[in-house]
Design an enzyme around this catalytic site. Structure first.
Site, PDB file in Angstrom:
ATOM      1  N   GLU A  35       0.832  -1.217   0.000  1.00 22.69           N
ATOM      2  CA  GLU A  35       0.000   0.000   0.000  1.00 22.69           C
ATOM      3  C   GLU A  35       0.861   1.259   0.000  1.00 22.69           C
ATOM      4  O   GLU A  35       1.682   1.461   0.906  1.00 22.69           O
ATOM      5  CB  GLU A  35      -0.915  -0.010   1.248  1.00 22.69           C
ATOM      6  CG  GLU A  35      -1.899   1.141   1.265  1.00 22.69           C
ATOM      7  CD  GLU A  35      -2.896   1.057   2.429  1.00 22.69           C
ATOM      8  OE1 GLU A  35      -3.269  -0.057   2.845  1.00 22.69           O
ATOM      9  OE2 GLU A  35      -3.302   2.125   2.913  1.00 22.69           O
ATOM     10  N   LYS A 218      -7.327  -1.042  11.593  1.00 26.21           N
ATOM     11  CA  LYS A 218      -6.740  -1.437  10.300  1.00 26.21           C
ATOM     12  C   LYS A 218      -5.511  -0.581  10.020  1.00 26.21           C
ATOM     13  O   LYS A 218      -4.488  -1.072   9.546  1.00 26.21           O
ATOM     14  CB  LYS A 218      -7.778  -1.298   9.186  1.00 26.21           C
ATOM     15  CG  LYS A 218      -7.332  -1.848   7.834  1.00 26.21           C
ATOM     16  CD  LYS A 218      -6.547  -0.867   6.997  1.00 26.21           C
ATOM     17  CE  LYS A 218      -6.154  -1.451   5.644  1.00 26.21           C
ATOM     18  NZ  LYS A 218      -5.313  -0.544   4.854  1.00 26.21           N
ATOM     19  N   HIS A 360      -2.544  10.935  -0.334  1.00 32.70           N
ATOM     20  CA  HIS A 360      -2.781   9.849  -1.295  1.00 32.70           C
ATOM     21  C   HIS A 360      -2.832  10.397  -2.714  1.00 32.70           C
ATOM     22  O   HIS A 360      -2.336   9.787  -3.643  1.00 32.70           O
ATOM     23  CB  HIS A 360      -4.103   9.143  -0.985  1.00 32.70           C
ATOM     24  CG  HIS A 360      -3.999   8.210   0.179  1.00 32.70           C
ATOM     25  ND1 HIS A 360      -5.000   7.364   0.554  1.00 32.70           N
ATOM     26  CD2 HIS A 360      -2.994   7.995   1.053  1.00 32.70           C
ATOM     27  CE1 HIS A 360      -4.612   6.661   1.600  1.00 32.70           C
ATOM     28  NE2 HIS A 360      -3.404   7.041   1.926  1.00 32.70           N
TER      29      HIS A 360
END
Ligand code: MEV
Length: 411
Positions: A35, A218, A360
């Site tokens: 990721e 998470k 991101h």
């Protein structure tokens, strides 16, 4: 050969989490993950923590639980007393690893639990508590459970069902703490106080709401799993244990605590992460996988039989001086806890300020620019322009690249 029916290899990027200071010692942390943003984020979290003196960590003894399920027990109370009275004999039967015992580990304690109201009727569950030293301990726990089961059957008059470790390794926990001055969070757009109060509010949200807690945790596992994977450890085991631990009071909650300390003029953010972490620095893939072995060496945790690399020399020296730092599996579990806390800090800071998509988007834009054929400085230039335009598409990246190349080529 590590698994069966092998048809190839599946590679993941190996990155380095930077800026970590744990118990006064600097670390570079190997992380294997697919990721984008995770390694950059954890490094920024660790840098923030550094302005508060870095992470303090600690851990319990490396004790795993092996379970033996006893069914059709005629008198549960009598069986429980008989089992507890025969503790030494049971620990002896479960003591199957001379190596572990020689190192000070092995079976240490027993517990008996009665389960009632199950669809399969009442059952007696015996826990063997096994100190696994630097091994993750799944094999040791499973072997001990199988070895002790016949004696437990005789003592209880019942029938042994499952004989297997518990992945809720709640006797084998590690924790990391940090306290960071509010000022370290100040930016052009936000005061430090706004950010740390936002982080405390975000934590309260995840403590109270399982929907948010799942996402919050998470994010912690983005870092935790990446270190576990890089060091050849069983990340599914740690995930399973930590999620069960997160629900230990009956509701699934945030694994972290973040709250504001101090008065308005001298506020700081305190953070803590505690979770079960069953990891090893010996056995299994930790030693047989060359990259895992290298990762342990980078962490200074694989000094046996090999000349230390430069960073390990410093660490060994510092360990000798401090006399407090753990070695082996406990040290690794504490590093993992610090990484989880840093990862969570970085995510929460982004979420309460610019939002997660900001960082991101820039990465996404870089990827688009590279796919369009940009190389070197052009990647950053084109990505920056697409972010500024709010138009991040490979077609736009191609146009910008053509324009740039046209300009360079001249009229
Ligand atoms: C994304 O991989 C992880 C986050 O969703 C974690 C969080 O929301 O705390 C950003």
């Amino acid at each position: 050969m590590m698994i069966e029916n092998v048809v190839g290899r599946f590679a993941l990027p190996l990155g380095i989490g930077a800026n970590f200071q744990i118990n006064g010692q600097d670390y570079l942390v190997p992380m294997a993950i697919e990721e984008p943003s995770v390694v950059a984020a954890v490094s920024s979290g660790a840098l923030l923590a550094r302005s508060g003196g870095g992470f303090s960590t600690s851990s319990t003894d490396p004790v795993m639980i092996a379970q033996v399920q006893l069914l059709d027990v005629p008198d549960a109370a009598k069986a429980e007393s008989a089992i507890l009275a025969a503790k030494d004999q049971i620990l002896g039967a479960a003591d199957t690893s001379p190596t572990l015992t020689r190192l000070g580990g092995g079976p240490k304690e027993i517990e008996v639990r009665q389960l009632t109201g199950t669809p399969a009727g009442p059952m007696l569950i015996v826990h063997l508590l096994i100190d696994c030293q630097d091994a993750m301990g799944a094999n040791a726990a499973n072997t001990a459970a199988e070895a002790a089961a016949p004696l437990l059957e005789r003592l209880s008059g019942g029938r042994a069902g499952l004989r297997i470790l518990s992945n809720l390794s709640d006797r084998r926990r590690a924790w990391a703490e940090v306290e960071i001055p509010a000022d370290a969070f100040r930016s052009n757009a936000f005061s430090g106080s706004e950010v740390i109060h936002g982080i405390a509010e975000a934590n309260a949200f995840a403590y109270a709401d399982p929907y948010r807690a799942a996402t919050h945790n998470k994010g912690i596992f983005n870092g935790v799993d990446a270190v576990l994977l890089a060091t050849g450890n069983d990340w599914r085991a740690v995930e399973a244990g930590a999620h069960a631990w997160a629900a230990r009071d009956g509701q699934y909650r945030a694994l972290t605590d973040w709250h504001v300390r101090g008065r308005a003029d001298s506020e700081s953010l305190y953070g803590r992460l505690e979770l079960p972490i069953a990891v090893g620095t010996v056995g299994g893939a930790t030693r047989s996988h060359p990259s895992a072995r290298l990762a342990l060496r980078i962490l200074g945790l694989d000094l046996q039989g090999e000349a230390p690399i430069e960073s390990e020399k410093g660490r060994s020296q510092a360990n000798g001086d401090a006399g407090e730092c753990q070695q082996g599996a406990r040290a690794l579990s504490e590093i993992v806890a610090a990484v989880g806390l840093a990862q969570n800090l970085a995510a929460l800071r982004a979420l309460v300020t610019t939002g997660i998509q900001h960082g991101h988007m820039r990465l996404h834009a870089r990827q688009m620019a590279a796919s369009a054929g940009a190389v070197g400085d052009a990647v950053e230039h084109i990505a920056g322009q697409m972010v500024a335009e709010g138009n991040i598409r490979v077609e736009r990246a191609k146009e910008l690249l053509q324009e740039k190349n046209g300009r360079l080529a001249g009229p």
